[in-house]
Design a protein around this motif. Structure first.
Motif, mmCIF file in Angstrom:
data_model
loop_
_atom_site.group_PDB
_atom_site.id
_atom_site.type_symbol
_atom_site.label_atom_id
_atom_site.label_comp_id
_atom_site.label_asym_id
_atom_site.label_seq_id
_atom_site.Cartn_x
_atom_site.Cartn_y
_atom_site.Cartn_z
ATOM 1 N N ALA A 173 34.508 7.118 2.617
ATOM 2 C CA ALA A 173 33.766 7.373 1.373
ATOM 3 C C ALA A 173 34.502 6.811 0.171
ATOM 4 N N GLU A 174 35.822 6.929 0.171
ATOM 5 C CA GLU A 174 36.611 6.396 -0.949
ATOM 6 C C GLU A 174 36.455 4.888 -1.051
ATOM 7 N N LEU A 176 33.894 3.093 0.070
ATOM 8 C CA LEU A 176 32.513 2.712 -0.223
ATOM 9 C C LEU A 176 32.121 3.001 -1.663
ATOM 10 N N HIS A 177 32.632 4.109 -2.202
ATOM 11 C CA HIS A 177 32.133 4.583 -3.495
ATOM 12 C C HIS A 177 33.156 4.514 -4.626
ATOM 13 N N ASN A 178 34.396 4.184 -4.304
ATOM 14 C CA ASN A 178 35.425 4.009 -5.341
ATOM 15 C C ASN A 178 36.070 2.639 -5.164
ATOM 16 N N SER A 220 32.693 10.859 4.406
ATOM 17 C CA SER A 220 33.882 11.616 4.013
ATOM 18 C C SER A 220 34.638 12.155 5.221
ATOM 19 N N GLU A 299 24.441 4.526 4.615
ATOM 20 C CA GLU A 299 25.489 4.650 3.600
ATOM 21 C C GLU A 299 26.492 3.508 3.714
ATOM 22 N N GLY A 303 26.377 0.936 0.772
ATOM 23 C CA GLY A 303 27.426 1.307 -0.181
ATOM 24 C C GLY A 303 26.985 2.375 -1.154
ATOM 25 N N ARG A 304 25.820 2.974 -0.928
ATOM 26 C CA ARG A 304 25.281 3.992 -1.834
ATOM 27 C C ARG A 304 25.597 5.401 -1.336
ATOM 28 N N LEU A 305 25.665 6.328 -2.281
ATOM 29 C CA LEU A 305 25.840 7.730 -1.942
ATOM 30 C C LEU A 305 24.590 8.259 -1.257
ATOM 31 N N PHE A 308 21.707 9.890 -5.080
ATOM 32 C CA PHE A 308 22.097 9.233 -6.320
ATOM 33 C C PHE A 308 20.895 9.184 -7.262
ATOM 34 N N ASP A 333 24.629 -3.724 0.618
ATOM 35 C CA ASP A 333 25.481 -3.514 -0.556
ATOM 36 C C ASP A 333 25.563 -4.815 -1.359
#
Length: 401
Positions: A173-174, A176-178, A220, A299, A303-305, A308, A333
């Motif tokens: 998750a880190e 993909l989203h950060n 996650s 996901e 790359g999306r939550l 959202f 993505d």
């Protein structure tokens, strides 16, 4: 002349008897020697010490005279305190516990989860649940799971800890989203992660006895190794099927592992043959895992939550593209420079099956893994981390125990 014939017959009869007696004596001698040899070998076998298979387990004498045995090594609190820098290196926390990052003397990194509890609050019931937790996690050894490598149950000061191998690249998750803080994952790496996650769930659903599902499967729950292989964690949220019922307790214990009195399968799953249906049958919770896996694949490729703004849920947004081969490219993505159109199309078909409104029509995890392997051409070896610290960590713990 008659005398000569009688003498010849007598000689022949004598020779026959001599031959019979000789053969019989030889047979008796051979049998006697064989019996003697067997007796000697049996005596020597009994006299020699037997070597039992090596097991990395220990017996612990607990209060009340109870002996707790497990295949996982025991660590003293002092050893973990040293490894975790006096418990100052906190990498996670929850109402149930605190997770510390530690380093053993050989340089092997660990993640140690300390359960929030005091001796006064710790009932015999909780001790039994903790032991079941350790026993259950001890049997869950797989290349795509975050493996338990030790535990701690000291009384002074009161400590209950679970020690896991450490995945150095954080959670999926880190990444993909950060993206600004984490290294960007290209398409082949994402496919390898999807494949590894599938192997992990397949192991839990089909190879474990009794089987298990994961109650919080998403990006996650996937941790990444140095070479970005997937490892499924968050076993505190895993659930065993105990006769179709589940004992309610503190949230930490929702992941207690124990032997079931039996589990039932859903016979309505449609497969190519009765034998395949029998091998692919699954238990309550598996259908939910399959749905979660479908969302997970979306996901990873988008790359999306999972939720959202302003679109809302990821599934609701993706429906507009999933069913149209000309539109599936918009699921990818936008930060990815390249992707494989054939793999994307195949992934979308698998996602559609996993997201079926009728749970019993979703494929088994074994079926999904097979389809993914055929499409992505990734064997278990290709999806696995090239270097695993698990063995070295266990060897060091045993050497120091």
């Amino acid at each position: 002349m008659p005398s000569t014939l009688n003498d010849g017959s007598h000689i022949s009869s004598t020779l026959v008897w001599i031959a019979i007696v000789g053969v019989g004596s030889f047979v008796v001698l051979v049998i006697s020697i064989a019996i003697l040899v067997i007796a000697i070998l049996r005596f020597r076998w009994r006299a020699e010490p037997r070597v039992t298979p090596w097991k990395p387990g220990m017996s612990r004498h607990l209060p009340g005279g109870h002996v707790f045995e497990t295949l996982v090594p025991f660590l003293q609190r002092e050893e973990l305190q040293t490894a975790c820098e006096d418990f100052s290196n906190i990498i996670g926390s929850s109402p149930d516990g605190v997770v510390y990052k530690g380093t053993l003397s050989t340089g092997v990194e660990i993640a140690a989860m300390s359960i929030r509890a005091s001796a006064s609050d710790w009932s015999p019931h909780f001790e039994v649940l903790f032991q079941r937790k350790v026993e259950g996690l001890a049997r869950m050894k797989h290349k795509h799971l975050v493996n338990l490598i030790a535990y701690c149950s000291d009384e002074e000061p009161f400590t209950r800890m679970l020690v896991f191998e450490y995945a150095s690249n954080g959670t999926l998750a880190e990444h993909l989203h950060n993206v600004k803080e984490s290294e960007h994952l290209d398409w082949p790496t994402r496919m390898r992660i999807i494949m590894g996650a599938a192997y992990a769930l397949e192991h839990m659903h089909h190879d474990l006895v009794p089987p298990a599902s994961h109650l919080n499967f998403d990006a996650s729950a996937i941790y990444l190794t140095d070479d970005y292989a997937a490892k499924l964690a968050n076993f505190g949220l895993a659930k065993m099927f105990v006769g179709g019922s589940h004992e309610k307790s503190k949230s930490f214990w929702s992941g207690t592992w124990s032997s079931p009195s039996g589990y039932h399968c859903n016979a309505e799953w449609e497969s190519e043959s009765e034998s395949e249906a029998a091998s692919d049958c699954y238990c309550p919770g598996f259908e939910s895992n399959l749905y979660s896996f479908g969302v997970f694949v979306l996901e990873v490729i988008s790359g999306r939550l999972q939720y959202f703004e302003p679109e809302g849920s990821l599934v609701g947004w993706a429906v507009d593209y999933l069913y149209d081969p000309k539109m599936v490219q918009y699921l990818v993505d936008p930060t990815l420079k390249t992707h494989n159109p054939d793999e994307l199309a195949a992934l979308c078909k698998i996602v559609i099956m996993c997201l079926s409104n009728r749970g019993y029509r979703r494929p088994s995890m074994r079926k999904v893994t097979q389809m993914l392997s055929d499409v992505l051409k990734l064997s278990p070896k290709a999806a696995t981390s090239k270097v695993s610290p698990l063995l070295w960590a266990q060897l060091e713990i045993l050497d120091n125990s």
